[in-house]
Write an enzyme that holds these catalytic residues in place. Structure first.
Site, short mmCIF file in Angstrom:
data_model
loop_
_atom_site.label_atom_id
_atom_site.label_comp_id
_atom_site.label_asym_id
_atom_site.label_seq_id
_atom_site.Cartn_x
_atom_site.Cartn_y
_atom_site.Cartn_z
N ASP A 12 3.63 -51.84 -12.66
CA ASP A 12 2.24 -52.22 -12.31
C ASP A 12 1.27 -51.42 -13.19
O ASP A 12 1.66 -50.44 -13.82
CB ASP A 12 1.96 -51.92 -10.83
CG ASP A 12 0.52 -52.24 -10.43
OD1 ASP A 12 0.04 -53.35 -10.74
OD2 ASP A 12 -0.15 -51.38 -9.82
N SER A 13 0.01 -51.84 -13.19
CA SER A 13 -1.02 -51.11 -13.92
C SER A 13 -1.21 -49.71 -13.35
O SER A 13 -1.83 -48.87 -14.00
CB SER A 13 -2.35 -51.86 -13.82
OG SER A 13 -2.76 -51.91 -12.47
N CYS A 75 2.44 -56.76 -10.53
CA CYS A 75 1.01 -56.76 -10.87
C CYS A 75 0.62 -58.22 -11.14
O CYS A 75 1.13 -58.83 -12.10
CB CYS A 75 0.80 -55.91 -12.11
SG CYS A 75 -0.89 -55.90 -12.73
N GLU A 154 -6.44 -46.38 -6.76
CA GLU A 154 -5.91 -45.44 -7.76
C GLU A 154 -6.38 -44.00 -7.47
O GLU A 154 -5.69 -43.04 -7.76
CB GLU A 154 -6.37 -45.82 -9.17
CG GLU A 154 -5.65 -47.00 -9.78
CD GLU A 154 -4.20 -46.68 -10.15
OE1 GLU A 154 -3.98 -45.76 -10.94
OE2 GLU A 154 -3.30 -47.36 -9.62
N CYS A 185 -3.91 -59.01 -5.45
CA CYS A 185 -3.76 -57.85 -6.35
C CYS A 185 -2.92 -56.87 -5.55
O CYS A 185 -3.18 -56.64 -4.36
CB CYS A 185 -5.13 -57.26 -6.67
SG CYS A 185 -5.04 -55.59 -7.40
N HIS A 187 -2.73 -53.78 -5.46
CA HIS A 187 -3.40 -52.59 -4.93
C HIS A 187 -4.00 -52.88 -3.53
O HIS A 187 -4.18 -51.96 -2.74
CB HIS A 187 -4.55 -52.17 -5.86
CG HIS A 187 -4.11 -51.43 -7.09
ND1 HIS A 187 -3.42 -52.02 -8.11
CD2 HIS A 187 -4.28 -50.13 -7.46
CE1 HIS A 187 -3.18 -51.13 -9.07
NE2 HIS A 187 -3.70 -49.97 -8.70
N1 DGL Z 1 -2.36 -54.31 -9.28
C1 DGL Z 1 -2.89 -55.22 -10.21
C2 DGL Z 1 -2.71 -56.68 -9.71
O1 DGL Z 1 -1.86 -56.95 -8.90
C3 DGL Z 1 -4.29 -55.07 -10.72
C4 DGL Z 1 -5.05 -53.82 -10.65
C5 DGL Z 1 -5.79 -53.57 -11.95
O2 DGL Z 1 -6.86 -54.13 -12.17
O3 DGL Z 1 -5.24 -52.79 -12.73
O4 DGL Z 1 -3.40 -57.56 -10.15
#
Ligand code: DGL
Length: 273
Positions: A12-13, A75, A154, A185, A187
């Site tokens: 993931d990011s 992600c 984050e 997302c 997160h």
């Molecule tokens: N966790 C990422 C997703 O599922 C995105 C978060 C980011 O913008 O880095 O889209």
């Protein structure tokens, strides 16, 4: 070479993909997982797609060097920008990409009002538009972009006054008006308590984590690659800040939010290198 013992890599990011990792560990507790969060380059959701593709390829190369049998793109943003490229680059590796749970919402809430939260890049992507077009007439979908929310997760502020302040203007006017919200997302499930408090407990929150875990299991089973070892989780992060590994461990152990993480997670958390 025993490929069964190779890692299931999860990428993931940043720390968001841990919401998917915990579903994977619940479903496949005897596998070896290698999680990589690219927090040094988060958020991805506001970057151009070519940049996200390049970052995803770099992360995949780093993971492949460590011996992997599957790559789970945990992600939604990276799936939208890079999953096809990853599949072409690694044709011998199982590549599974998470997508916003739009189909699940359409199946479970036909004709009802459903919000969709996702990053700008995901929302603008061809994949997401095609997904909405395909299922759009089955529900009344309402896009709910939440810029800044992934950043707060984050920073370890998923349940904080800052998070409430960010989401109140977006969600408070919709209290009691939505049957479900898709958390598109990875997160966002960590902010589920705040989201639910604003929308009211009658709004069901949906995310793609469980479906992604099931798809990963199905693909490994079909390839004869399921492993029955003692189970382990190694976490790596591109950020030099050691707090990212601590936050990752906390989020993996977190059983709140989406509310059904009951299994014991036996994890070995190791730093990078
Ligand atoms: N966790 C990422 C997703 O599922 C995105 C978060 C980011 O913008 O880095 O889209």
């Amino acid at each position: 070479m025993n490929r069964k013992q190779d890692y299931i890599a999860v990428f993931d990011s940043g720390v968001g993909g841990i919401s998917v990792l915990r579903r994977l560990v619940e479903l496949l507790p005897r596998e070896r997982f290698l999680y990589y969060g690219d927090s040094a380059n988060a958020p991805y959701g506001v970057r151009p797609p070519e940049q996200v593709r390049r970052l995803a390829l770099e992360a995949a190369a780093l993971l492949c060097r460590q011996g992997i049998k599957a790559l789970v793109v945990a992600c939604n943003t990276a799936t939208a920008a890079a999953v096809e490229t990853l599949r072409q680059t690694y044709p011998d590796t199982i590549v599974v990409g998470i997508e916003p749970a739009v189909k699940l919402a359409a199946d479970r809430f036909p004709g009802r009002a459903v919000g969709v939260m996702a990053t700008p890049l995901t929302m603008e992507s061809h994949r997401f538009r095609a997904l909405l077009e395909h299922h759009g007439d089955r529900c009344r979908f309402l896009p709910l972009p939440a810029p800044g929310l992934a950043d707060l997760v984050e920073e370890g502020k998923a349940s904080s006054p800052e998070c409430e302040a960010l989401l109140t203007p977006l969600l408070a006017p919709l209290r009691g008006k939505l049957d479900a919200v898709v958390l598109g997302c990875t997160h966002y499930p960590f902010a589920a308590d705040t989201i639910r408090a604003l929308l009211g407990s009658d709004t069901v929150l949906l995310d793609g984590g469980e479906g992604t875990a099931r798809e990963t299991k199905r693909r490994l089973e079909a390839a004869g690659l399921l492993y029955e070892g003692p189970g382990e989780v190694t976490i790596q992060n591109s950020s030099p800040d050691p707090r990212m590994l601590l936050l990752s461990r906390e989020l993996l152990a977190y059983s709140g939010g989406m509310g059904n993480s009951e299994s014991e997670i036996r994890n070995t958390i190791a730093g990078r290198g």
